[in-house]
Motif scaffolding. Structure first.
Motif, PDB file in Angstrom:
ATOM      1  N   ILE A 136       0.842  -1.190   0.000  1.00 16.98           N
ATOM      2  CA  ILE A 136       0.000   0.000   0.000  1.00 16.98           C
ATOM      3  C   ILE A 136       0.884   1.250   0.000  1.00 16.98           C
ATOM      4  O   ILE A 136       0.672   2.183  -0.777  1.00 16.98           O
ATOM      5  CB  ILE A 136      -0.922   0.001   1.239  1.00 16.98           C
ATOM      6  N   SER A 150       2.529   1.557  -3.294  1.00 16.38           N
ATOM      7  CA  SER A 150       1.596   2.039  -4.308  1.00 16.38           C
ATOM      8  C   SER A 150       1.407   3.546  -4.203  1.00 16.38           C
ATOM      9  O   SER A 150       1.368   4.254  -5.207  1.00 16.38           O
ATOM     10  CB  SER A 150       0.236   1.360  -4.134  1.00 16.38           C
ATOM     11  N   LEU A 151       1.282   4.005  -2.971  1.00 14.33           N
ATOM     12  CA  LEU A 151       1.041   5.436  -2.784  1.00 14.33           C
ATOM     13  C   LEU A 151       2.211   6.249  -3.327  1.00 14.33           C
ATOM     14  O   LEU A 151       2.035   7.256  -4.010  1.00 14.33           O
ATOM     15  CB  LEU A 151       0.832   5.735  -1.301  1.00 14.33           C
ATOM     16  N   THR A 159      -0.355   0.616  -8.543  1.00 14.92           N
ATOM     17  CA  THR A 159      -0.781  -0.420  -7.605  1.00 14.92           C
ATOM     18  C   THR A 159      -0.395  -1.820  -8.072  1.00 14.92           C
ATOM     19  O   THR A 159      -0.538  -2.781  -7.334  1.00 14.92           O
ATOM     20  CB  THR A 159      -2.305  -0.375  -7.423  1.00 14.92           C
ATOM     21  N   SER A 183     -11.492   3.830  -8.006  1.00 14.98           N
ATOM     22  CA  SER A 183     -11.240   4.366  -6.670  1.00 14.98           C
ATOM     23  C   SER A 183     -10.171   3.529  -5.969  1.00 14.98           C
ATOM     24  O   SER A 183      -9.495   4.001  -5.071  1.00 14.98           O
ATOM     25  CB  SER A 183     -12.527   4.402  -5.848  1.00 14.98           C
ATOM     26  N   ARG A 184     -10.025   2.289  -6.403  1.00 11.58           N
ATOM     27  CA  ARG A 184      -8.970   1.427  -5.853  1.00 11.58           C
ATOM     28  C   ARG A 184      -7.661   1.605  -6.613  1.00 11.58           C
ATOM     29  O   ARG A 184      -6.723   0.852  -6.420  1.00 11.58           O
ATOM     30  CB  ARG A 184      -9.399  -0.035  -5.934  1.00 11.58           C
ATOM     31  N   GLN A 185      -7.666   2.544  -7.512  1.00  8.35           N
ATOM     32  CA  GLN A 185      -6.478   2.914  -8.298  1.00  8.35           C
ATOM     33  C   GLN A 185      -5.865   1.770  -9.098  1.00  8.35           C
ATOM     34  O   GLN A 185      -4.654   1.574  -9.084  1.00  8.35           O
ATOM     35  CB  GLN A 185      -5.371   3.506  -7.417  1.00  8.35           C
ATOM     36  N   ARG A 241      -8.190   5.665  -2.347  1.00  4.34           N
ATOM     37  CA  ARG A 241      -8.314   4.644  -1.306  1.00  4.34           C
ATOM     38  C   ARG A 241      -6.966   4.102  -0.869  1.00  4.34           C
ATOM     39  O   ARG A 241      -6.841   3.497   0.192  1.00  4.34           O
ATOM     40  CB  ARG A 241      -9.196   3.503  -1.801  1.00  4.34           C
ATOM     41  N   ILE A 242      -5.967   4.273  -1.701  1.00  6.88           N
ATOM     42  CA  ILE A 242      -4.638   3.808  -1.307  1.00  6.88           C
ATOM     43  C   ILE A 242      -4.130   4.663  -0.153  1.00  6.88           C
ATOM     44  O   ILE A 242      -3.627   4.153   0.848  1.00  6.88           O
ATOM     45  CB  ILE A 242      -3.665   3.893  -2.498  1.00  6.88           C
ATOM     46  N   ALA A 243      -4.285   5.974  -0.311  1.00  8.66           N
ATOM     47  CA  ALA A 243      -3.848   6.879   0.755  1.00  8.66           C
ATOM     48  C   ALA A 243      -4.660   6.641   2.020  1.00  8.66           C
ATOM     49  O   ALA A 243      -4.112   6.577   3.125  1.00  8.66           O
ATOM     50  CB  ALA A 243      -3.988   8.326   0.294  1.00  8.66           C
ATOM     51  N   SER A 269      -6.096   3.896   2.897  1.00 13.35           N
ATOM     52  CA  SER A 269      -5.691   2.621   3.476  1.00 13.35           C
ATOM     53  C   SER A 269      -4.403   2.767   4.274  1.00 13.35           C
ATOM     54  O   SER A 269      -4.260   2.217   5.364  1.00 13.35           O
ATOM     55  CB  SER A 269      -5.474   1.589   2.373  1.00 13.35           C
TER      56      SER A 269
END
Lengths: 338, 338
Positions: A54, A57-58, A63, A117-119, B53-55, B57
DNA sequence: TTGTACGCGTTATCAC
DNA sequence: GTGATAACGCGTACAA
């Protein structure tokens, strides 16, 4: 046994977190002494450190996740593709999240939103009817995208498909070669191009052979009312005047529904009626006559779709490609002269 | 059309990012003037802002993602469960990522690692054989976990199952009631408790009715060699001496393999042999005799498993629960007196 | 209402 | 050559 972070590894090895990252990612080789590198690797292993994807990914704005939207996951075609795509992607370091649009444009839109939204890094989509607008929006946002199975000629998107027109021609030729003269077709009432192509291949081939294709031999089925529509269409085709001697089901689901009707009506297959299906179904396993069907190259589609998407993601500027794979007609008893 | 961040919304509304977060999450109601709240919501909508949502999370240390590991995704049981679980979870704001262990402990371990590195909040698992150690490790790490279908009596884990023993008793009673006296069983050679329970239910019931259960009527099948093993076992059961008059397949896959053999051998069903399967298969659709089978409450299992996991995640200290749902025997022609 | 320190890696820049 | 520092990425939530 709590989850370890890169900081834990750094402390244990007595270095900064930066070094840990460099070493574990094999970057800047040579700039780091082999001794400390070894110390870091040892610490990481001892702590059983796994980087938090996570956080990765950020930072990386990637991702390594692919959104796969299939038409209907209960259909073998979709679930097989899902399995293959997941596996191919996994090999390349990607995770696949699967959604089923259930042939519904609304659900498809919701899935796209959810996945965005889940990238997810990109999409692999078997488009439902009436989803052109949504797909166009994705393309405008430059979201990497590959279509398969279904596609829109008007859409400039990567695509992996088969030649549905040619496959249908082959089916029809096959039935004609078997001596059939009154070949019926059961097709969806749909705007989906690939399904229209199947119908077109059938019609063109009949015409080419100077065979009739009266409306009574063309059955349109609404996807929300398959059972009844198929039954009605078959009853028309099997009515005394101009009775059909062969039927081409343009999808496995139509074939399953149709075969149930034919069994009920005590129609001998292939004795009085030859049958061909597009795609397989587990249901065919125990049908008394092994079924002739069009087999799509699932493994090919799955691997092609993944590598096409990944290359698109790696080079966002690359141009649109589309690939057409070959389907095979598997001729078996259900369409052979009895 | 680039992706907007909370900062963009804050700037457009002329407030801090904190306020945006509060408003969009409906926190601190009343403490924020309705005017600015409206301004923020308007800005968010205009920019089509979707929180990353990554951020989220990363900050919340929760991904709202569930890892589902099924035994074999090509099996209808698994794919149905996958569909139901995905949908139930979606309703509650969770995303499900699906993996198929393909009945392989190694693959299962790899999936667990993969999903853990993706920081799933919890697992729903149909355990493969020999995976007790891995599951125990998960439990020790306090990872929320719910087992279904298969479970280990030795493992203190949440579980949703059916009473396999009782279901098997019901199957056997049913065959006995139909007048069968030489009832064979085809079962996997396995350490999986739920499958052993199926065998035990069969044996106990036979014994209770003073019926013989000679080794010749018990066929063990290795999962890596289903076709041959099933064929061999059936040939023994159908040999002249003490020929079986009924066969109970303890899984749908075994039933499909077995029925193919029986068709090849020209065995009349249910005329000379009654047949029962555990779980359904699409293949049964066109088997000449509608098949008697044990139907598991898939929707119930799916929804129960999700709500159990979510409550476990919400209150990590909650104690282990296990729920046993009822399976139903669907009696049809294949096991009726002819 | 706002500033800002988180969460956890990555990587450009700086230091010895 | 080797290594540390710190500024990101994007929301969240506490202190002010």
């Amino acid at each position: 046994m709590e989850k370890k972070s890169i900081k834990d590894v750094a402390e244990k090895a007595g270095v900064s977190t930066a070094l840990v990252s460099y070493v574990l990612n094999n970057r800047m080789q040579g700039r780091i002494s082999e001794a400390t590198a070894a110390r870091i690797r040892k610490a990481a292993k001892e702590l059983n450190y796994q980087p938090n994807r996570i956080a990765q990914s950020l930072k990386l704005q990637k991702t390594r996740t692919i959104g796969l939207i299939v038409a209907d996951i209960t259909n073998t075609f979709s679930s097989q593709i899902a399995r293959i795509v997941s596996e191919e992607a996994r090999k390349k370091g990607y995770l696949v999240i699967i959604g089923s649009a259930d042939e519904d444009a609304q659900k498809c839109a919701a899935l796209i939103e959810l996945f965005l939204s889940r990238q997810v890094d990109g999409f692999i989509i078997a488009a439902a009817d009436n989803t052109e607008a949504q797909l166009k929006k994705l393309l405008k946002q430059k979201v990497p995208l590959v279509l398969f199975d279904r596609y829109f000629p008007s859409l400039k998107a990567n695509a992996v498909t088969i030649d549905n027109y040619r496959a249908s021609c082959t089916v029809t030729e096959h039935l004609i070669a078997a001596g059939k003269k009154r070949i019926g077709i059961i097709a969806y009432e749909t705007g989906l191009f690939h399904l229209q192509e199947r119908l077109r291949g059938y019609k063109d081939t009949l015409q080419q052979h100077r065979l009739a294709a009266p409306a009574s031999l063309t059955g349109f089925v609404n996807i929300d009312n398959i059972e009844q529509d198929v039954a009605r269409a078959l009853d028309v085709m099997l009515s005394s005047r101009g009775r059909a001697d062969a039927i081409y089901f343009t999808s496995n689901k139509l074939a399953v529904a149709g075969l149930k009707v034919l069994v009920e009506r005590n129609i001998a297959i292939p004795g009085t009626l030859a049958v061909v299906s597009f795609d397989e179904s587990d249901s065919f396993d125990f049908f008394h006559a092994p079924l002739t069907y069009v087999k799509q190259p699932l493994a090919g589609i799955g691997s092609e779709v993944v590598s096409m998407l990944i290359s698109q993601m790696d080079m966002p500027a690359s141009k649109i490609t589309s690939k057409v794979l070959d389907a095979i007609l598997v001729a078996r008893a259900s369409s052979q002269p009895s």
